[in-house]
Design a protein around this motif. Structure first.
Motif, PDB file in Angstrom:
ATOM      1  N   ARG A   1       0.869  -1.383  -0.038  1.00 56.17           N
ATOM      2  CA  ARG A   1      -0.162  -0.354   0.109  1.00 56.17           C
ATOM      3  C   ARG A   1       1.209   1.043   0.241  1.00 56.17           C
ATOM      4  O   ARG A   1       1.004   2.122  -0.621  1.00 56.17           O
ATOM      5  CB  ARG A   1      -0.885   0.504   0.862  1.00 56.17           C
ATOM      6  CG  ARG A   1      -1.957  -0.963   1.012  1.00 56.17           C
ATOM      7  CD  ARG A   1      -3.087  -0.608   2.289  1.00 56.17           C
ATOM      8  NE  ARG A   1      -2.701  -0.601   3.680  1.00 56.17           N
ATOM      9  CZ  ARG A   1      -2.239  -1.705   3.879  1.00 56.17           C
ATOM     10  NH1 ARG A   1      -3.482  -3.194   3.741  1.00 56.17           N
ATOM     11  NH2 ARG A   1      -2.306  -2.721   5.028  1.00 56.17           N
ATOM     12  N   HIS A   2       2.412   1.119   0.728  1.00 55.81           N
ATOM     13  CA  HIS A   2       2.663   2.324   0.734  1.00 55.81           C
ATOM     14  C   HIS A   2       3.207   2.864  -1.136  1.00 55.81           C
ATOM     15  O   HIS A   2       3.302   3.795  -0.979  1.00 55.81           O
ATOM     16  CB  HIS A   2       3.547   2.269   1.776  1.00 55.81           C
ATOM     17  CG  HIS A   2       5.050   3.619   1.695  1.00 55.81           C
ATOM     18  ND1 HIS A   2       4.683   4.192   2.779  1.00 55.81           N
ATOM     19  CD2 HIS A   2       5.608   2.986   1.347  1.00 55.81           C
ATOM     20  CE1 HIS A   2       6.209   5.319   2.107  1.00 55.81           C
ATOM     21  NE2 HIS A   2       6.994   4.529   1.213  1.00 55.81           N
ATOM     22  N   ILE A   3       3.195   1.851  -1.366  1.00 51.84           N
ATOM     23  CA  ILE A   3       4.387   2.226  -3.195  1.00 51.84           C
ATOM     24  C   ILE A   3       2.905   2.457  -3.328  1.00 51.84           C
ATOM     25  O   ILE A   3       3.170   2.787  -4.653  1.00 51.84           O
ATOM     26  CB  ILE A   3       4.652   0.327  -3.286  1.00 51.84           C
ATOM     27  CG1 ILE A   3       6.140   0.634  -2.598  1.00 51.84           C
ATOM     28  CG2 ILE A   3       4.877   1.283  -4.404  1.00 51.84           C
ATOM     29  CD1 ILE A   3       7.054   1.601  -2.492  1.00 51.84           C
ATOM     30  N   ALA A   4       1.732   1.749  -3.785  1.00 50.06           N
ATOM     31  CA  ALA A   4       1.145   1.542  -5.084  1.00 50.06           C
ATOM     32  C   ALA A   4      -0.173   2.418  -4.525  1.00 50.06           C
ATOM     33  O   ALA A   4      -0.399   3.285  -5.644  1.00 50.06           O
ATOM     34  CB  ALA A   4       0.036   0.391  -4.809  1.00 50.06           C
ATOM     35  N   LYS A   5      -0.339   3.018  -2.669  1.00 45.39           N
ATOM     36  CA  LYS A   5      -1.326   4.367  -2.790  1.00 45.39           C
ATOM     37  C   LYS A   5      -0.530   5.946  -3.094  1.00 45.39           C
ATOM     38  O   LYS A   5      -1.237   6.527  -3.213  1.00 45.39           O
ATOM     39  CB  LYS A   5      -1.527   4.198  -1.488  1.00 45.39           C
ATOM     40  CG  LYS A   5      -2.727   2.591  -1.626  1.00 45.39           C
ATOM     41  CD  LYS A   5      -3.695   3.054  -2.499  1.00 45.39           C
ATOM     42  CE  LYS A   5      -5.022   1.979  -2.342  1.00 45.39           C
ATOM     43  NZ  LYS A   5      -5.630   1.350  -3.859  1.00 45.39           N
ATOM     44  N   GLY A   6       0.726   6.132  -3.489  1.00 46.68           N
ATOM     45  CA  GLY A   6       1.020   7.042  -3.862  1.00 46.68           C
ATOM     46  C   GLY A   6       1.847   7.654  -2.513  1.00 46.68           C
ATOM     47  O   GLY A   6       1.935   9.315  -2.614  1.00 46.68           O
ATOM     48  N   THR A   7       2.184   6.576  -1.716  1.00 50.85           N
ATOM     49  CA  THR A   7       1.752   7.912  -0.238  1.00 50.85           C
ATOM     50  C   THR A   7       3.694   8.177  -0.022  1.00 50.85           C
ATOM     51  O   THR A   7       3.335   8.602   0.726  1.00 50.85           O
ATOM     52  CB  THR A   7       1.768   6.818   0.994  1.00 50.85           C
ATOM     53  OG1 THR A   7       0.422   6.328   0.632  1.00 50.85           O
ATOM     54  CG2 THR A   7       2.003   7.548   2.196  1.00 50.85           C
TER      55      THR A   7
ATOM     56  N   GLY B   1      -8.945  22.111 -12.900  1.00 54.01           N
ATOM     57  CA  GLY B   1      -9.859  21.309 -11.980  1.00 54.01           C
ATOM     58  C   GLY B   1      -9.939  19.863 -12.930  1.00 54.01           C
ATOM     59  O   GLY B   1      -9.483  18.286 -12.419  1.00 54.01           O
ATOM     60  N   PHE B   2     -10.016  19.579 -14.656  1.00 52.99           N
ATOM     61  CA  PHE B   2      -9.374  18.862 -15.036  1.00 52.99           C
ATOM     62  C   PHE B   2      -7.844  18.224 -14.975  1.00 52.99           C
ATOM     63  O   PHE B   2      -7.639  17.376 -14.639  1.00 52.99           O
ATOM     64  CB  PHE B   2      -9.905  18.973 -16.948  1.00 52.99           C
ATOM     65  CG  PHE B   2      -9.722  17.411 -17.635  1.00 52.99           C
ATOM     66  CD1 PHE B   2     -10.666  16.397 -17.557  1.00 52.99           C
ATOM     67  CD2 PHE B   2      -9.134  17.516 -17.742  1.00 52.99           C
ATOM     68  CE1 PHE B   2     -10.495  15.281 -18.305  1.00 52.99           C
ATOM     69  CE2 PHE B   2      -8.357  16.309 -18.706  1.00 52.99           C
ATOM     70  CZ  PHE B   2      -9.074  15.143 -19.097  1.00 52.99           C
ATOM     71  N   VAL B   3      -7.422  18.684 -14.826  1.00 48.36           N
ATOM     72  CA  VAL B   3      -5.752  18.747 -14.774  1.00 48.36           C
ATOM     73  C   VAL B   3      -5.943  17.827 -13.571  1.00 48.36           C
ATOM     74  O   VAL B   3      -5.137  17.310 -13.431  1.00 48.36           O
ATOM     75  CB  VAL B   3      -5.390  19.164 -15.187  1.00 48.36           C
ATOM     76  CG1 VAL B   3      -3.721  19.781 -15.494  1.00 48.36           C
ATOM     77  CG2 VAL B   3      -5.278  19.840 -17.092  1.00 48.36           C
ATOM     78  N   ASN B   4      -6.582  18.616 -12.050  1.00 46.91           N
ATOM     79  CA  ASN B   4      -6.073  17.558 -10.848  1.00 46.91           C
ATOM     80  C   ASN B   4      -6.742  16.436 -10.982  1.00 46.91           C
ATOM     81  O   ASN B   4      -5.462  15.617 -10.196  1.00 46.91           O
ATOM     82  CB  ASN B   4      -6.431  19.203 -10.607  1.00 46.91           C
ATOM     83  CG  ASN B   4      -5.668  20.499 -10.520  1.00 46.91           C
ATOM     84  OD1 ASN B   4      -4.442  20.028 -10.442  1.00 46.91           O
ATOM     85  ND2 ASN B   4      -5.975  21.625  -9.841  1.00 46.91           N
ATOM     86  N   PHE B   5      -7.900  16.920 -11.556  1.00 48.42           N
ATOM     87  CA  PHE B   5      -8.625  15.597 -10.765  1.00 48.42           C
ATOM     88  C   PHE B   5      -7.384  14.200 -12.438  1.00 48.42           C
ATOM     89  O   PHE B   5      -8.028  12.976 -11.353  1.00 48.42           O
ATOM     90  CB  PHE B   5      -9.945  15.263 -11.486  1.00 48.42           C
ATOM     91  CG  PHE B   5     -10.457  14.106 -12.208  1.00 48.42           C
ATOM     92  CD1 PHE B   5     -11.534  13.436 -10.758  1.00 48.42           C
ATOM     93  CD2 PHE B   5     -10.755  13.325 -13.736  1.00 48.42           C
ATOM     94  CE1 PHE B   5     -12.022  12.137 -10.751  1.00 48.42           C
ATOM     95  CE2 PHE B   5     -11.672  12.806 -13.349  1.00 48.42           C
ATOM     96  CZ  PHE B   5     -12.333  11.576 -12.016  1.00 48.42           C
ATOM     97  N   VAL B   6      -6.891  14.388 -13.059  1.00 42.74           N
ATOM     98  CA  VAL B   6      -6.558  13.676 -13.773  1.00 42.74           C
ATOM     99  C   VAL B   6      -5.039  13.080 -13.275  1.00 42.74           C
ATOM    100  O   VAL B   6      -5.191  11.712 -13.140  1.00 42.74           O
ATOM    101  CB  VAL B   6      -6.253  13.731 -15.092  1.00 42.74           C
ATOM    102  CG1 VAL B   6      -5.351  12.633 -16.736  1.00 42.74           C
ATOM    103  CG2 VAL B   6      -7.410  13.793 -15.890  1.00 42.74           C
ATOM    104  N   LYS B   7      -4.674  14.076 -12.364  1.00 41.99           N
ATOM    105  CA  LYS B   7      -3.297  13.840 -12.538  1.00 41.99           C
ATOM    106  C   LYS B   7      -3.658  12.872 -10.755  1.00 41.99           C
ATOM    107  O   LYS B   7      -2.829  11.953 -10.317  1.00 41.99           O
ATOM    108  CB  LYS B   7      -2.660  15.054 -11.461  1.00 41.99           C
ATOM    109  CG  LYS B   7      -1.818  15.636 -13.018  1.00 41.99           C
ATOM    110  CD  LYS B   7      -0.914  16.762 -12.499  1.00 41.99           C
ATOM    111  CE  LYS B   7       0.554  17.307 -13.375  1.00 41.99           C
ATOM    112  NZ  LYS B   7       1.155  16.061 -13.775  1.00 41.99           N
ATOM    113  N   SER B   8      -4.963  12.898 -10.998  1.00 34.83           N
ATOM    114  CA  SER B   8      -5.002  12.524  -8.312  1.00 34.83           C
ATOM    115  C   SER B   8      -5.279  11.025  -8.918  1.00 34.83           C
ATOM    116  O   SER B   8      -4.907  10.041  -8.330  1.00 34.83           O
ATOM    117  CB  SER B   8      -6.003  13.029  -8.276  1.00 34.83           C
ATOM    118  OG  SER B   8      -6.951  12.802  -8.684  1.00 34.83           O
ATOM    119  N   LEU B   9      -5.906  10.232 -10.446  1.00 35.42           N
ATOM    120  CA  LEU B   9      -6.015   9.130 -11.000  1.00 35.42           C
ATOM    121  C   LEU B   9      -4.416   8.276 -11.891  1.00 35.42           C
ATOM    122  O   LEU B   9      -3.759   7.788 -11.152  1.00 35.42           O
ATOM    123  CB  LEU B   9      -6.529   9.218 -11.577  1.00 35.42           C
ATOM    124  CG  LEU B   9      -7.582   9.485 -12.118  1.00 35.42           C
ATOM    125  CD1 LEU B   9      -9.239   9.340 -12.699  1.00 35.42           C
ATOM    126  CD2 LEU B   9      -8.414   8.754 -10.470  1.00 35.42           C
TER     127      LEU B   9
END
Length: 716
Positions: free
Chosen positions: A120-126, A196-204
């Motif tokens: 989870r530490h690696i995969a979730k971006g922590t 807003g679109f850029v931030n949303f896609v970057k979160s994914l």
């Protein structure tokens, strides 16, 4: 045998037994190497850990015969590419991230914590350090002893998690998906630049870089060109001809756009349609405007010799129609001197008729609209209206509703509902002093006249809106019902009715003159009617002159059939039926031998053998009371009527309307929205056409999936 603590003391000096892990590393490492990298320190610690583990296993093996030596299991999880295990005490070991040095529980005594929390530490971006490395386009891997990744090393087995940071990022595939989303859902292309679109896609996907408008526009056009190649291959294999419909749209920039849709019947005898072109036309009212659009479409899609008819929704003068006829005759001599060219879209014609009726009664309609608005916009007024209706015991079940003046059917329905409640409105006029501008009894009488004229138009338009298959073969009857009604209404000296009747009769006669041949020939191809419905309808209206008009239809039908007989045999062979044109040249050499003209002579002069058309017309009619798929009937009888079935297939492809079902009742020309009007014409065409083609591709995929599901169900 010494205990594990005593053995550890052998490794470290007595005065440093309680030293930290960092101090132990300094004792092991000579001073000149104390500036080594963190990775090298971890590897040294791992080596120390291995020595300690080995000593511990040796110690356990000497405790007695009941203790069995344990074999060290190799760690296979991918997380060990990102973590090292460090021993903090005799019964405590922790896992340290190689990137950020954050520690996690690994083992406490005999209890092992597992690796899920490490994944989870690696995969979730922590791990922020790992994300920074990804931002530099570096995929986490296993470094060598000097800290550098060896590109020649074989790829390691990746974690199965879909969200794993080790999954490669395919930028081209990602851009194609963005372009497809823009096309399918009509999103503005500038949306890719919105924060807003850029931030949303970057979160994914943190590795996503912002796309520009020009980039996504180019991707949409590339997708359009890929899909166009598929559609072109599909059209090349069509066994029959193509009919076009032209819809003219306006825009806020005083420019018009011509939407050209191709209609055809495929090798399985199923009707198909595709939007082929969207062309900007700066002067749509010019005589050559539509001719230019049609010529561009024929050239773009290589439809010379495949065009059968055109239906358009834009009023075209006589010079414009002559230009179209000339174009059709030059490009395709099959279409009997352009006589099958539809002068107007039937839905547009019905809307034009309805607008004329509503215009004649516009002042009365204003009063009715005000009355409905007075009742519907205030709860107390509506309650009082219901009470009056109950007192008067009016049996009408229709509810009042305001109309949408952009769709004439809503105005018709408003007039019908209000007319049935006219007694209630009259009573409301006497009981409510605030209710003004109430229609008079004479006004209500004229509302009834307008409803009489509008009803056949409403029924015919509803027929067009509710049908998904070919409607030409039965629309003829709807037209003749209107024709009979408008010529049978008596005026009784009312100027309003006289003026309305003259307008409707004139427009109906003009409409029939332009399209009667096309409407009638389609009816003949229905084995339930053939020429009988034509003869009956003409006799009912034209009387003694009916024979003259019947002969016009019959003559045009036979002339068209002879032109099909003259067609080169490859177009009418079994190969063409299956859409296989690869061997057409060889087939022509074998089966034609230059005797096509002789076949026509035999077909037209034989005394003992009747033509397929004559045999078909002389056979008995099929029962009319049952629903029938006319295309299916011709498919089943194509061996009996090999030439006539091909002619019927092309005739049944003709369209009586260019309008979509939800626009049949529109009173205004559709307008392109301001955003699309701001785009380049090529981009508008790419977005509109690609969306249409992708929609049919999705439907095909759904059908295949459903078919596979049915097969699996049968198998189980």
């Amino acid at each position: 045998m010494a205990t594990i603590e005593e053995k550890n003391q052998l490794i470290s000096t007595p005065e440093n037994q309680m030293a930290t892990l960092e101090e132990k590393n300094r004792l092991i490492t000579p001073p000149e190497y104390q500036m080594v990298t963190l990775e090298e320190k971890n590897q040294l610690v791992a080596a120390l850990e291995y020595q300690m583990t080995t000593l511990e296993e040796n110690s356990r093996s000497t405790h007695g015969p009941e203790t069995q030596p344990s074999k060290r299991r190799k760690r296979k999880s991918m997380v060990w590419e990102h973590f090292t295990i460090e021993t903090l005490s005799s019964d405590c070991r922790r896992a340290f991230c190689k990137q950020c040095r954050q520690s996690f529980a690994y083992s406490m005594g005999s209890k092992v914590s597992g690796t899920s929390h490490l994944k989870r530490h690696i995969a979730k971006g922590t791990c922020l350090a790992l994300l920074n490395n990804q931002g530099n386009r570096q995929t986490p891997g296993s470094p060598t002893m000097n800290g550098n990744s060896n590109m020649s090393d074989p790829p390691r087995r990746r974690c199965r998690s879909r969200n794993s940071a080790s999954i490669s990022f395919d930028l081209d595939h990602f851009r194609q998906k963005i372009a497809r989303m823009m096309i399918m859902h009509d999103y503005p292309l500038h949306m890719v630049e919105h924060p807003g679109f850029v931030n949303f896609v970057k979160s994914l996907e943190p590795r996503y870089d912002m796309m520009s408008f020009n980039t996504v526009q180019g991707d949409c056009i590339s997708g359009y060109l890929r899909e166009k190649q598929k559609v072109m291959k599909f059209i090349e294999c069509l066994p029959g001809r193509v009919c076009l419909t032209l819809n003219v749209w306006t825009s806020s920039q005083s420019l018009s756009y011509v939407f050209i849709t191709g209609h055809f019947i495929d090798g399985d005898w199923k009707p198909q349609r595709r939007i082929l072109n969207v062309l900007m036309e700066p002067y749509p009212n010019s005589d050559a405007a539509l001719s230019h659009a049609v010529a561009s479409c024929l050239s773009d899609w290589s439809l010379e010799g495949k065009l059968f008819s055109i239906t358009f929704n834009h009023p075209v003068g006589e010079p414009g129609r002559e230009n179209l006829r000339s174009l059709l005759c030059v490009k395709d001599p099959l279409i009997i001197n352009g006589q099958l060219l539809f002068g107007n879209c039937s839905a547009h014609a019905l809307s034009s008729f309805a607008k004329d009726v509503l215009w004649e009664g516009r002042e009365i309609i204003k009063k009715v609209r005000y009355s409905v608005k007075y009742v519907k916009t205030t709860e107390s007024h509506e309650q009082k209206f219901r009470e009056l209706k109950q007192q008067l015991q009016v049996p009408s079940e229709k509810g009042l509703s305001l109309d949408n003046q952009a769709q004439w059917n809503t105005t018709y329905q408003m007039l019908v509902a209000a007319s049935e409640l006219k007694e209630v409105f009259s009573c409301l006029d006497t009981s409510d002093p605030n209710y003004k501008e109430a229609p008079s009894m004479e006004d209500w009488k004229r509302v009834g006249i307008m409803c009489t004229y509008l009803k056949p138009l409403f029924d015919a338009a509803n027929f067009l809106a509710s049908r998904t298959g070919p409607t030409q073969n039965t629309f003829f009857h709807e037209v003749w019902k209107m024709h009979d009604l408008y010529h049978s209404i008596t005026s009784h000296g009312d100027p309003f009715v006289i003026g309305l009747a003259e307008i409707m009769q004139e427009k109906m006669d003009k409409y029939l003159k332009e399209c009667i041949l096309a409407l009638a020939i389609v009816v003949v191809m229905d084995p339930r009617f053939k020429m009988k419905l034509i003869e009956f309808s003409f006799l009912r209206f034209y009387g003694e002159e009916a024979g003259k008009y019947v002969r016009i239809i019959d003559g045009g039908l036979h002339k068209l059939f002879l032109e099909y007989v003259r067609l080169p045999l490859p177009l009418t062979s079994a190969y063409a039926e299956d859409g296989n044109f690869e061997n057409n040249t060889k087939t022509e050499e074998i089966s034609d031998n230059g005797l096509t003209d002789c076949d026509v002579y035999v077909e037209t002069t034989s005394q003992n053998t009747k033509s397929e058309l004559e045999q078909y017309l002389e056979e008995s009619l099929l029962p009319r009371h049952q629903e029938m798929d006319v295309l299916k009937w011709w498919e089943e009888n194509k061996l009996k009527y090999p030439t006539l079935s091909k002619m019927a297939r092309d005739i049944l492809t003709m369209q009586v309307s260019t309008a979509e079902p939800d626009t049949v009742f529109d009173t205004e020309i559709k307008e392109l929205d301001s955003y699309r009007s701001s785009l380049r014409p090529e981009t508008v065409e790419a977005l509109v056409c690609a969306k249409d083609w992708l929609r049919y591709g999705s439907e095909a995929s759904t059908e295949v999936s459903n078919a596979l599901a049915e097969v699996k169900g049968l198998g189980s």
